[in-house]
Each structure stands twice: as C-alpha cells, then as structure tokens.
Design a protein around this motif. Structure first.
Motif, PDB file in Angstrom:
ATOM      1  N   LEU A  37       0.821  -1.216   0.000  1.00 13.12           N
ATOM      2  CA  LEU A  37       0.000   0.000   0.000  1.00 13.12           C
ATOM      3  C   LEU A  37       0.852   1.262   0.000  1.00 13.12           C
ATOM      4  O   LEU A  37       0.517   2.260  -0.649  1.00 13.12           O
ATOM      5  CB  LEU A  37      -0.929  -0.016   1.220  1.00 13.12           C
ATOM      6  N   ALA A  38       1.970   1.232   0.749  1.00 10.19           N
ATOM      7  CA  ALA A  38       2.858   2.398   0.778  1.00 10.19           C
ATOM      8  C   ALA A  38       3.454   2.649  -0.593  1.00 10.19           C
ATOM      9  O   ALA A  38       3.594   3.797  -1.031  1.00 10.19           O
ATOM     10  CB  ALA A  38       3.954   2.191   1.820  1.00 10.19           C
ATOM     11  N   ARG A  39       3.806   1.569  -1.288  1.00  4.76           N
ATOM     12  CA  ARG A  39       4.376   1.716  -2.626  1.00  4.76           C
ATOM     13  C   ARG A  39       3.339   2.257  -3.614  1.00  4.76           C
ATOM     14  O   ARG A  39       3.642   3.108  -4.451  1.00  4.76           O
ATOM     15  CB  ARG A  39       4.911   0.366  -3.102  1.00  4.76           C
ATOM     16  N   GLU A  40       2.096   1.796  -3.488  1.00  3.53           N
ATOM     17  CA  GLU A  40       1.044   2.239  -4.395  1.00  3.53           C
ATOM     18  C   GLU A  40       0.629   3.689  -4.174  1.00  3.53           C
ATOM     19  O   GLU A  40       0.231   4.375  -5.120  1.00  3.53           O
ATOM     20  CB  GLU A  40      -0.191   1.340  -4.235  1.00  3.53           C
ATOM     21  N   ASN A  41       0.720   4.152  -2.927  1.00  6.42           N
ATOM     22  CA  ASN A  41       0.205   5.474  -2.588  1.00  6.42           C
ATOM     23  C   ASN A  41       1.272   6.492  -2.230  1.00  6.42           C
ATOM     24  O   ASN A  41       0.941   7.588  -1.771  1.00  6.42           O
ATOM     25  CB  ASN A  41      -0.780   5.351  -1.413  1.00  6.42           C
ATOM     26  N   HIS A  42       2.548   6.141  -2.402  1.00  3.16           N
ATOM     27  CA  HIS A  42       3.619   7.054  -1.997  1.00  3.16           C
ATOM     28  C   HIS A  42       3.546   8.355  -2.789  1.00  3.16           C
ATOM     29  O   HIS A  42       3.338   8.353  -4.015  1.00  3.16           O
ATOM     30  CB  HIS A  42       4.982   6.393  -2.215  1.00  3.16           C
ATOM     31  N   ASP A  54      -3.197  11.310   1.145  1.00  2.00           N
ATOM     32  CA  ASP A  54      -3.904  11.071   2.411  1.00  2.00           C
ATOM     33  C   ASP A  54      -3.937   9.581   2.740  1.00  2.00           C
ATOM     34  O   ASP A  54      -3.792   9.188   3.904  1.00  2.00           O
ATOM     35  CB  ASP A  54      -5.327  11.617   2.319  1.00  2.00           C
ATOM     36  N   ARG A  55      -4.139   8.782   1.705  1.00  3.35           N
ATOM     37  CA  ARG A  55      -4.151   7.327   1.914  1.00  3.35           C
ATOM     38  C   ARG A  55      -2.798   6.842   2.421  1.00  3.35           C
ATOM     39  O   ARG A  55      -2.711   5.981   3.301  1.00  3.35           O
ATOM     40  CB  ARG A  55      -4.498   6.638   0.591  1.00  3.35           C
ATOM     41  N   PHE A  56      -1.723   7.416   1.896  1.00  7.93           N
ATOM     42  CA  PHE A  56      -0.379   7.048   2.341  1.00  7.93           C
ATOM     43  C   PHE A  56      -0.195   7.358   3.823  1.00  7.93           C
ATOM     44  O   PHE A  56       0.372   6.564   4.572  1.00  7.93           O
ATOM     45  CB  PHE A  56       0.656   7.815   1.515  1.00  7.93           C
ATOM     46  N   LYS A  57      -0.684   8.528   4.260  1.00 10.04           N
ATOM     47  CA  LYS A  57      -0.573   8.893   5.673  1.00 10.04           C
ATOM     48  C   LYS A  57      -1.372   7.934   6.545  1.00 10.04           C
ATOM     49  O   LYS A  57      -0.934   7.540   7.634  1.00 10.04           O
ATOM     50  CB  LYS A  57      -1.063  10.322   5.878  1.00 10.04           C
ATOM     51  N   GLN A  58      -2.568   7.547   6.077  1.00  9.35           N
ATOM     52  CA  GLN A  58      -3.400   6.616   6.847  1.00  9.35           C
ATOM     53  C   GLN A  58      -2.717   5.254   6.990  1.00  9.35           C
ATOM     54  O   GLN A  58      -2.728   4.648   8.061  1.00  9.35           O
ATOM     55  CB  GLN A  58      -4.763   6.455   6.161  1.00  9.35           C
ATOM     56  N   VAL A  59      -2.127   4.789   5.896  1.00 10.00           N
ATOM     57  CA  VAL A  59      -1.441   3.490   5.924  1.00 10.00           C
ATOM     58  C   VAL A  59      -0.240   3.546   6.872  1.00 10.00           C
ATOM     59  O   VAL A  59       0.000   2.621   7.657  1.00 10.00           O
ATOM     60  CB  VAL A  59      -1.006   3.097   4.499  1.00 10.00           C
ATOM     61  N   ALA A  60       0.525   4.635   6.798  1.00 11.27           N
ATOM     62  CA  ALA A  60       1.687   4.773   7.676  1.00 11.27           C
ATOM     63  C   ALA A  60       1.266   4.831   9.142  1.00 11.27           C
ATOM     64  O   ALA A  60       1.914   4.241  10.022  1.00 11.27           O
ATOM     65  CB  ALA A  60       2.474   6.029   7.302  1.00 11.27           C
ATOM     66  N   GLU A  61       0.174   5.556   9.412  1.00 16.92           N
ATOM     67  CA  GLU A  61      -0.325   5.651  10.780  1.00 16.92           C
ATOM     68  C   GLU A  61      -0.760   4.287  11.298  1.00 16.92           C
ATOM     69  O   GLU A  61      -0.463   3.900  12.437  1.00 16.92           O
ATOM     70  CB  GLU A  61      -1.493   6.641  10.824  1.00 16.92           C
ATOM     71  N   ALA A 201       3.981  14.655  11.091  1.00 14.08           N
ATOM     72  CA  ALA A 201       4.801  13.698  10.333  1.00 14.08           C
ATOM     73  C   ALA A 201       6.268  14.089  10.333  1.00 14.08           C
ATOM     74  O   ALA A 201       7.146  13.243  10.210  1.00 14.08           O
ATOM     75  CB  ALA A 201       4.299  13.602   8.894  1.00 14.08           C
ATOM     76  N   GLY A 202       6.558  15.382  10.453  1.00 13.27           N
ATOM     77  CA  GLY A 202       7.940  15.837  10.413  1.00 13.27           C
ATOM     78  C   GLY A 202       8.423  16.164   9.011  1.00 13.27           C
ATOM     79  O   GLY A 202       9.521  16.663   8.826  1.00 13.27           O
ATOM     80  N   PHE A 203       7.598  15.866   7.983  1.00 14.29           N
ATOM     81  CA  PHE A 203       7.980  16.154   6.606  1.00 14.29           C
ATOM     82  C   PHE A 203       6.738  16.555   5.818  1.00 14.29           C
ATOM     83  O   PHE A 203       5.598  16.269   6.208  1.00 14.29           O
ATOM     84  CB  PHE A 203       8.653  14.957   5.937  1.00 14.29           C
ATOM     85  N   VAL A 204       6.946  17.226   4.707  1.00 14.96           N
ATOM     86  CA  VAL A 204       5.871  17.609   3.807  1.00 14.96           C
ATOM     87  C   VAL A 204       6.246  17.159   2.406  1.00 14.96           C
ATOM     88  O   VAL A 204       7.424  16.925   2.102  1.00 14.96           O
ATOM     89  CB  VAL A 204       5.633  19.138   3.835  1.00 14.96           C
ATOM     90  N   VAL A 205       5.261  16.998   1.562  1.00 17.94           N
ATOM     91  CA  VAL A 205       5.482  16.597   0.170  1.00 17.94           C
ATOM     92  C   VAL A 205       5.602  17.856  -0.673  1.00 17.94           C
ATOM     93  O   VAL A 205       4.700  18.700  -0.677  1.00 17.94           O
ATOM     94  CB  VAL A 205       4.332  15.708  -0.336  1.00 17.94           C
ATOM     95  N   ALA A 206       6.719  17.986  -1.371  1.00 17.54           N
ATOM     96  CA  ALA A 206       6.973  19.174  -2.180  1.00 17.54           C
ATOM     97  C   ALA A 206       7.153  18.781  -3.634  1.00 17.54           C
ATOM     98  O   ALA A 206       7.796  17.774  -3.946  1.00 17.54           O
ATOM     99  CB  ALA A 206       8.216  19.905  -1.680  1.00 17.54           C
ATOM    100  N   SER A 207       6.578  19.556  -4.531  1.00 19.94           N
ATOM    101  CA  SER A 207       6.724  19.314  -5.964  1.00 19.94           C
ATOM    102  C   SER A 207       8.039  19.906  -6.443  1.00 19.94           C
ATOM    103  O   SER A 207       8.421  21.012  -6.070  1.00 19.94           O
ATOM    104  CB  SER A 207       5.558  19.957  -6.725  1.00 19.94           C
ATOM    105  N   VAL A 208       8.742  19.136  -7.272  1.00 22.25           N
ATOM    106  CA  VAL A 208      10.019  19.606  -7.819  1.00 22.25           C
ATOM    107  C   VAL A 208       9.906  19.856  -9.322  1.00 22.25           C
ATOM    108  O   VAL A 208      10.891  19.919 -10.026  1.00 22.25           O
ATOM    109  CB  VAL A 208      11.147  18.597  -7.525  1.00 22.25           C
TER     110      VAL A 208
END
Length: 397
Positions: A37-42, A54-61, A201-208
């Motif tokens: 799931l982490a790989r699919e939603n990363h 959001d799904r990735f955060k839920q799976v990690a939690e 989470a300590g991190f944010v997702v940033a677009s490059v």
C-alpha cells in the motif's frame, strides 16, 4: 487531538481494515500489506494526487501501531474495552465532550480511577496515543529520535607517530541541542502542540516540477513534529546551540597522509534519545628529514662514492627504528640502484611491517685535492678508449 495531547480519534479507527488484513494477521502479513500500500500510494509516485497522499498517511499511521507488537497489544486491548469506535453511545464529538450518551475520553485517560500511585488508562495507553495524562495532565509527546550530526576535523601528526600510532587530544566545536530548552525549541515551562503544517509527520510533500515530488523536512517544525507558541529565548526556536569539548582520539599505526579516519559516536549529540553522530578526522603527516614513504615501505637516499659502486663496499645506513643495518654493495653496482631491507618499513594493518627501500646515489665532490685530482686524471687516461656515448648518436640516427 485532545487538550492533553492524546490521539483520541485513534480509538475509532480500524487500522486492520486500513491495511486490508484481519485482526489475527501475522506480523509478516501486516508488513507485506503495508509495503504494498505504501508503494502504491507514496507521494513520490503520485504527484498531485491528494487522495493517495492522504491514503499514504493513513497506511503509515496504521502500520506504526499494529506493526509494533507492543503498540498492537495495547491497541487490541483498547478496542476490546471500548468496542469499534464507541462506548455507551460513542465518544461524543471526538472523545472530548461528556454529554448524555457519551463520555469524556480525556477524563477517562487521566489517573482518576485509581488511588494515588496507581496507573490509570493514561499509563496503559499513553505511549500509544503520543502522550500521558498522569497527575495533573502532564504531557509526554513522542517525537522521533534523531541521530546527531557528523563532525569533521583535521589533525597533524609527526612522521614517526604515523608509523607507530598515537593518541591525540582534539578540541571540537559542534552543533548540539540548546542548553536552555534541551533541544525542543520551546520556552522552558511551556507545552508543545502537533505541528499543523505536517500534522506531526515531520515532513511535507513538495513538488520539484513536472510529475516529480519529494519529501522535505517540514519548514515549520524542522522535522521535530511539534511546535511551541513561545520559542526558546536562547536559540529562538531552532533548538540548536554550540558545544565545545575535548576528546581523546586514537590514531592507528600505519596511517597515511591524507587518510580519513571515522570515530563512531564521537560527533554531535543526538536529539530525543538519538545516537551521537560520528567524527571524521583527516590526518596530515609531517615529513621526515631523512626518510620518505611509499605505501607500507619507507624510502631512503644513500649517498655513495664512485669507487664504492665500482669496487664494491659495505655501506652502513640508519633505520627509523634506530638500529643501523649494513648494505652489501657489489662491485659494478649502477648509480640509482635500490636495495630492499626486509621488515624495516611501516607497520601494516595485519601487524607485519613493510620494507626499507635504500637507493644509492653517487656524490660528486665539488673540490678535489691534488692527490685525488691526480688519481681521477689517471683513471680518465686509463678509460679514454671507451666510447660511453657512442650509442647516443647511433640511436639518434
């Protein structure tokens, strides 16, 4: 999150369903489901897809709880006590209100049910819900342990110390947790809250750019997951300070000039129980007035006279260890020949030693007395018929 720092909403979440496994699933099955799931939603693989983020955060939690045996046991016990998200009509507004048909989860998690000294449900589930409600609502936020930074320095040692090994003192100045706030970044006596920017989470997702994105350290909390409304007056919220200390470092025998040595755990102090970083020492080795070095071998230029090479001689030379040795120079030895003296070089890592490479070099006297000059002229006359440089012209064409 409730006022005392508990994640009351966790009590209403089915982490097994989030991961798509049953309650009695084994650890390997849970791990396999999480990785898929982490790989699919990363976020890195799904730039711009907020639903998958959001799904990735839920799976990690979910995996953070049921993927840890101790947390999972407490989570299962809590679920069995309160049912699937409800107790006597539910948690009532997220577990913080206590009207009819509901109850106040904050009160339940405090040490109000037992006598002084007895642990309540706050002690039982405190570490699971990122806090603790013992006594007067004292907060124990769980933040990630962070390894200390690596430190680099340069040390200059003598030629002989490099061969024999030496212990040196190093004065280091490195980044360290602020002494006033112990690295939290908050004013002493104040309480933190979860960072709203990264939601803890300590991190944010940033677009490059384009279809790519990456995780970056949260700019608001700098990866600490928590924020203080009142920053530390000393470090102004950074949580960092400077530390000066002196350590003893062992430089191993046989170290080479420019070699980089790693000393584990001698770097900057870690945060929140994290390990210290490493110290990297770049060694500079001073030169020697007689000896040189070539790998594990020592080198020495030995001045000799023409007659010693022509007639042969026993030439006594020094060693770095202090005990002289004698070279057996055979008659007719050419200038520049190198003799090998076994075991008189640098110490190797396996405990053995390299060799001493002694190169003979003819020394031409600047001034000749009358007797020496007469002898050299006689030698010139005796060898006048030998065309030493004939091959030069033949090879030149």
């Amino acid at each position: 999150m409730s006022d005392n720092g508990f994640r009351a909403d966790w009590a209403q979440k089915d982490f097994y369903a989030t991961l798509g496994v049953t309650k009695d699933a084994g650890a390997d099955q849970i791990k396999k489901a999480y990785r898929r799931l982490a790989r699919e939603n990363h976020p890195d693989s799904n730039p711009g897809d907020t639903a998958k983020h959001d799904r990735f955060k839920q799976v990690a939690e979910a995996y953070d709880v049921v993927g840890d045996p101790e947390k999972r046991a407490k989570y299962d016990e809590m679920r069995s006590l309160y049912g699937s998200g409800g107790f006597g009509g539910g948690f009532g507004g997220g577990g913080t209100s206590g009207g009819a048909g509901g109850f106040n989860l904050d009160d339940l998690l405090r040490d109000r049910a037992g006598a002084p000294g007895q642990g309540g449900l706050g002690d039982m589930f405190g570490d699971l819900f990122r806090g603790g409600g013992a006594g007067g609502g004292r907060t124990r936020q769980r933040v990630r342990a962070t390894k200390g930074g690596d430190v680099e320095t340069t040390a200059t040692i003598s030629f002989t110390d490099a061969l024999d090994g030496v212990t040196i003192s190093l004065r280091l100045s490195s980044d360290a947790p602020c002494a006033t706030c112990s690295g939290t970044g908050g004013k002493p006596g104040t309480k933190p809250h979860v960072c709203p920017e990264c939601e803890g989470a300590g991190f944010v997702v940033a677009s490059v750019g384009g279809a790519f994105s990456m995780n970056e350290t949260c700019p608001a909390c700098h990866g600490r997951q928590l924020l203080y409304d009142d920053p530390c007056p000393t470090c102004h919220g950074s949580g960092r300070g400077q530390s000066s200390r002196t350590i003893q470092a062992r430089i191993p025998a046989g170290v080479k000039d420019g070699q980089r040595i790693r000393l584990r755990g001698k770097g900057g102090a870690g945060e929140h129980g994290g390990p210290a970083g490493d110290l990297y020492v770049t060694v500079k080795v001073s030169g020697h007035r007689l000896f040189g070095r070539k790998g594990d071998n020592l080198t020495l230029d030995v001045p000799v006279s023409f007659d010693e090479l022509a007639l042969g001689a026993d030439v006594r030379i020094p060693t770095l260890a202090g005990t002289p040795v004698t070279l057996k120079v055979p008659a007719g030895t050419p200038n520049g020949r190198t003799f090998r003296v076994r075991g008189k070089g640098a110490r190797k890592s396996d405990g053995t030693s390299g060799d001493l490479l002694a190169t003979v070099e003819v020394q031409v006297p600047a001034v000749l007395d009358a007797t020496a000059r007469e002898a050299v002229e006689a030698y010139r006359a005796a060898t006048a018929g030998r065309p030493l440089r004939a091959n030069l012209f033949e090879q030149a064409g």
